[in-house]
Design a protein around this motif. Structure first.
Motif, PDB file in Angstrom:
ATOM      1  N   GLY A 141       0.792  -1.209   0.000  1.00  0.00           N
ATOM      2  CA  GLY A 141       0.000   0.000   0.000  1.00  0.00           C
ATOM      3  C   GLY A 141       0.827   1.262   0.000  1.00  0.00           C
ATOM      4  O   GLY A 141       2.039   1.256  -0.222  1.00  0.00           O
ATOM      5  N   ASP A 142       0.173   2.376   0.329  1.00  0.00           N
ATOM      6  CA  ASP A 142       0.799   3.698   0.279  1.00  0.00           C
ATOM      7  C   ASP A 142       0.256   4.541   1.427  1.00  0.00           C
ATOM      8  O   ASP A 142      -0.963   4.664   1.593  1.00  0.00           O
ATOM      9  N   LEU A 143       1.166   5.130   2.225  1.00  0.00           N
ATOM     10  CA  LEU A 143       0.741   5.925   3.381  1.00  0.00           C
ATOM     11  C   LEU A 143       0.156   7.276   2.975  1.00  0.00           C
ATOM     12  O   LEU A 143      -0.397   7.979   3.824  1.00  0.00           O
ATOM     13  N   LYS A 144       0.245   7.634   1.689  1.00  0.00           N
ATOM     14  CA  LYS A 144      -0.385   8.872   1.250  1.00  0.00           C
ATOM     15  C   LYS A 144      -1.903   8.800   1.383  1.00  0.00           C
ATOM     16  O   LYS A 144      -2.584   9.826   1.389  1.00  0.00           O
ATOM     17  N   ALA A 145      -2.415   7.587   1.509  1.00  0.00           N
ATOM     18  CA  ALA A 145      -3.860   7.416   1.684  1.00  0.00           C
ATOM     19  C   ALA A 145      -4.352   8.045   2.982  1.00  0.00           C
ATOM     20  O   ALA A 145      -5.552   8.312   3.136  1.00  0.00           O
ATOM     21  N   LEU A 146      -3.439   8.307   3.937  1.00  0.00           N
ATOM     22  CA  LEU A 146      -3.833   8.896   5.217  1.00  0.00           C
ATOM     23  C   LEU A 146      -4.287  10.345   5.079  1.00  0.00           C
ATOM     24  O   LEU A 146      -4.724  10.949   6.056  1.00  0.00           O
ATOM     25  N   ASP A 147      -4.172  10.909   3.884  1.00  0.00           N
ATOM     26  CA  ASP A 147      -4.702  12.254   3.665  1.00  0.00           C
ATOM     27  C   ASP A 147      -6.179  12.229   3.281  1.00  0.00           C
ATOM     28  O   ASP A 147      -6.807  13.279   3.133  1.00  0.00           O
ATOM     29  N   LYS A 148      -6.742  11.028   3.144  1.00  0.00           N
ATOM     30  CA  LYS A 148      -8.151  10.889   2.755  1.00  0.00           C
ATOM     31  C   LYS A 148      -8.960  10.332   3.930  1.00  0.00           C
ATOM     32  O   LYS A 148      -8.450   9.549   4.727  1.00  0.00           O
ATOM     33  N   PRO A 149     -10.217  10.691   4.061  1.00  0.00           N
ATOM     34  CA  PRO A 149     -11.053  10.119   5.127  1.00  0.00           C
ATOM     35  C   PRO A 149     -11.336   8.639   4.871  1.00  0.00           C
ATOM     36  O   PRO A 149     -11.317   8.170   3.724  1.00  0.00           O
TER      37      PRO A 149
END
Length: 805
Positions: A141-149
């Motif tokens: 996966g990708d931790l950039k997803a933490l910028d999305k709800p």
């Protein structure tokens, strides 16, 4: 040449087997202790060192200045992250991190185990900037997803717990707090144990902001500060934290001037200080005081010094026996440097063998290290730093132990040595060895004093009057999202019908815990903040009876779902300058300012709200059903496992979708002092160890004296001296050594233990009898050690000592 020296050294060591074994035994004790303490100290000092940006990461912390002192909080208010992003300049990143425990529900079809409800501890709400600050190994996966709800990241272990394998977890849907849908966007490797940022889940910060009614965070409330709502920044390389601190001063002036009852300020705390700064608790993991680290290191140094002193005493006691060998070596052309090299060679062999033996012993003892320190079961002994340390120990102890004997041996004059004319003064005399033994006994007595005081302090804490009754009290958490649906009262009524349960209470928290919930407040109708904060707890009308709180005046309040009546503690009454507890009854108080005014119905006697390290704080207890999250029960003394099972059964009937976990209150209180109890155990172990090493040192010195007085003993026996007289002659001077050591140990021991006791608001007394006990034990050890060797010398045949002239 070195091969020949090694053979000679080995031959000499084999010749004096008894002394060699004693030396190896003493050094093995000291080096093993040093290895174990090094393992603990190096582990504690390694916290978060693996973070590549550790020297650039800082935490924004809060300080409140009141009229009576300072208060510290590692957290910030919810609006601050967004506000500081606009106000702060000269930073590379600003990342909010909010620690929470989350109730997680997953699809039964995913797990195939029947379990679909879990509590995830240490779930961090944050954004993608977390990976910019902290080192996280991404498995999928990708931790950039933490910028999305609606996005979460699981650690490998947590993913296995929830889904069986971490591969199976990736991309799956879960339900947070029974109402918020989320997707597993990434899997990361487990965080190392030596970190104060150990998490099991990362949940997106936007999920928190988008569901404030579920997670109960108000992002417009500037006055709300929680220790779990934290903020981290990363500075550019070569940047100064002072520049950011100056901006934070301006930020506090802008947003908090004349707000609340304190002067609020903010500053940066370096990441490498988080594990050691007792003012600010870490967001997860453990905290240890630097004084504890220094204490452990100092004990290790003391033990090594004591072991080296033993070696010096025993080696110089052997020096006269080697005088002829040295004389022959010098007559045959050997230089003083060669004699020194030979002596150091023998010392090195003994120290090296002791170090190898110590490594083996430490390896065997390593699984038990968790009994005396907060170290994981996976901790390893053999590491690069350990190999470096052990090498330094071998070299250092060889130099420390071997230097003086080498100088003494190499200084013998060959003619005197060959004629066996080496005198006592030529091997340093008894005075040096006496000084060394005094040093040993002073160290041993310091550790004995520390042990007795630590044990006495912890014993008194465990039996202290805390202001409540903690025995037979059992409690568990209530599902916070279902407080208002009426099931709480149903569960309470069912439990009250159990004959083994004496009382039941609903509350926000038990009276004594790690939780600290505070607020500003108004008093006696005056619409202005009182100039100090109050601590808060909410409970029902049965709260006081259930936990055994005692009243100094008045009574508890009547049952109510909302803020109506309140009870304060004695400290609150005193800080409000109320003449007596009775005078507080009937006065009004309101929490937070602008809330409903509550009538004070009672004043409870002060009780320990946290551990006895902390002073008693001013306190308000009131009713507020919406804040209830704990159910506590006072059990009958005859209640057993069947009662606990029935409590769990009733809970599951009322809350079939919740997770049950009960705890005895006295066990929770005992956990407050886990570090102190471990340190007391360390003192016990090393006090015993120091006594053993001191006894070896005494044996070395008495052996030396007996060797010098063989002819004197023989003559005295021939002239009619009795065995008790000779024993007394050899033993009496050691009593003086014990008392000299005692005179040194008492002030040092008192100072060191007094510094430790400053960590507690409740301190034990230090009676004279404690010091009497220490000197009595020291004299007993001396009598046993010296007496054995002295009696043996007194029993020897005088003919053997007088025939060789």
């Amino acid at each position: 040449m070195w091969k020949i020296y090694s053979k000679i050294a080995w031959r000499n060591l084999k010749k004096g087997k008894r002394v060699t074994l004693i030396n190896i035994f003493g050094l093995t004790l000291g080096i093993t202790a040093a290895f174990m303490l090094f393992t603990v100290v190096s582990y504690e000092l390694s916290y978060d060192d693996f973070q590549s940006n550790s020297d650039r990461i800082y935490r924004v912390v809060t300080q409140d200045e009141y009229s009576d002192g300072l208060a510290f909080n590692p957290g910030v208010s919810p609006p601050m992250p967004d506000a500081l992003k606009n106000d702060l300049t000269g930073i590379d990143a600003l990342v909010p991190v909010i620690n929470s425990s989350l109730f997680v529900t997953i699809d039964n079809a995913v797990t195939n185990t029947g379990d679909n409800k879990f509590i995830v501890e240490d779930a961090f709400f944050t954004d993608s900037g977390y990976a910019q600050l902290f080192d996280v190994e991404v498995l999928a996966g990708d931790l950039k997803a933490l910028d999305k709800p609606g996005q979460v990241v699981l650690t490998e272990s947590e993913a296995k717990k929830l889904f069986g394998t971490w591969e199976n977890a990736f991309g799956k849907s879960i339900l947070l707090a029974k109402r918020v849908e989320a997707s597993v966007a990434a899997i990361v490797a487990d965080i190392p144990d030596n970190s104060n940022f150990r998490f099991n889940m990362l949940a997106s910060y936007q999920t928190l902001k988008s569901n404030v009614e579920v997670f109960e965070y108000n992002f417009e409330e500037w006055g709300s500060f929680g220790s779990n709502f934290q903020l981290y920044v990363m500075l550019p390389k070569e940047s100064s934290a002072d520049q950011i601190d100056q901006q934070l001063v301006a930020f506090a002036e802008k947003n908090y001037k004349d707000r609340g009852s304190s002067k609020k300020s903010f500053f940066l705390q370096a990441m490498h200080e988080i594990h050691f700064d007792s003012r600010f608790e870490p967001i997860s993991g453990e905290m240890i005081r630097k004084a504890t680290i220094y204490t452990l290191a100092l004990i290790g140094v003391f033990i090594l010094i004591m072991a080296s002193i033993n070696f010096v005493n025993l080696s110089t006691a052997q020096a006269i026996g080697k005088s002829k060998e040295v004389g022959i070596r010098k007559v045959m052309g050997g230089s003083r440097l060669q004699v020194i090299g030979q002596s150091f060679g023998e010392t090195f062999i003994i120290v090296f063998v002791s170090a190898i033996t110590s490594t083996l012993v430490a390896t065997v003892l390593l699984p038990y290290l968790g009994k005396v320190a907060e170290v994981p079961d996976s901790i390893r002994l053999i590491t690069p730093s350990f190999l470096l340390f052990s090498s330094a120990i071998v070299i250092g102890v060889t130099l420390l132990s071997g230097l003086y004997p080498a100088i003494i041996l190499s200084g013998f004059q060959p003619i005197q040595a060959l004629k066996n004319k080496i005198q006592l003064a030529q091997v340093g005399g008894v005075s040096l060895r006496r000084s060394l033994v005094v040093m040993q006994f002073a160290i041993a007595q310091i550790l004995m004093i520390a042990t007795v005081i630590a044990v006495k302090q912890m014993t008194e804490i465990q039996s202290a009057d805390l202001g409540f009754s903690k025995d037979a009290v059992y409690y568990f958490d209530i599902p916070s999202d279902e407080v208002k649906d009426g099931r709480l009262e149903v569960l309470k009524q069912r439990l009250q019908s159990n004959s083994q349960i004496k009382s039941v209470s609903l509350s926000s928290d038990v009276p004594s815990s790690d939780n600290n919930w505070g607020s500003n407040f108004w008093f006696d109708g005056k619409r202005e903040d009182v100039q100090f904060m109050t601590s808060l707890k909410y409970g029902d009308a049965d709260y006081f009876e259930n936990y055994g709180l005692q009243f100094a005046a008045g009574t508890g309040f009547s049952e109510s779902d909302t803020l109506k009546e309140a009870v304060i503690n004695e400290t609150m009454a005193k800080k409000l300058n109320i003449a007596s507890p009775d005078a507080a009854l009937g006065k009004t108080i309101t929490i937070g300012g602008g809330g409903p005014w509550m009538t004070i119905t009672g004043v409870v006697k002060d009780f320990a709200q946290n551990s006895l390290r902390d002073e008693v704080k001013p306190f308000i207890i009131a009713t507020r059903k919406s804040q209830y999250g704990v159910l506590g029960l006072k059990l009958d003394k005859n209640a057993g496992k069947e009662t606990l099972a029935s409590i769990e059964e009733e809970f599951k009937k009322v809350y079939p979708d919740a997770i049950y976990s009960g705890t005895f209150w006295d066990e929770s209180i005992a956990n407050f002092y886990q570090r102190e109890n471990q340190l007391a155990l360390v003192y016990k172990i090393f006090a015993v160890l120091s006594i053993v090493i001191s006894s070896i040192g005494l044996y070395g010195l008495i052996s030396f004296l007996v060797g010098q007085k063989l002819k004197e003993i023989g003559i005295r026996k021939v002239l009619g001296a009795s065995i008790p007289q000779i024993t007394f002659l050899l033993s009496k001077e050691f009593i003086y050594l014990v008392f000299i050591a005692f005179a040194i140990a008492v002030p040092l021991g008192y100072y060191l233990t007094d510094q430790w006791l400053q960590n507690f608001s409740y301190k034990t007394s230090v009676p004279i009898a404690l010091y009497v006990l220490v000197i009595a034990v020291s004299l007993l050890i001396t009598a046993a050690t010296v007496g054995f060797r002295a009696v043996k010398a007194a029993l020897a045949n005088p003919v053997d000592s007088l025939t060789d002239e």
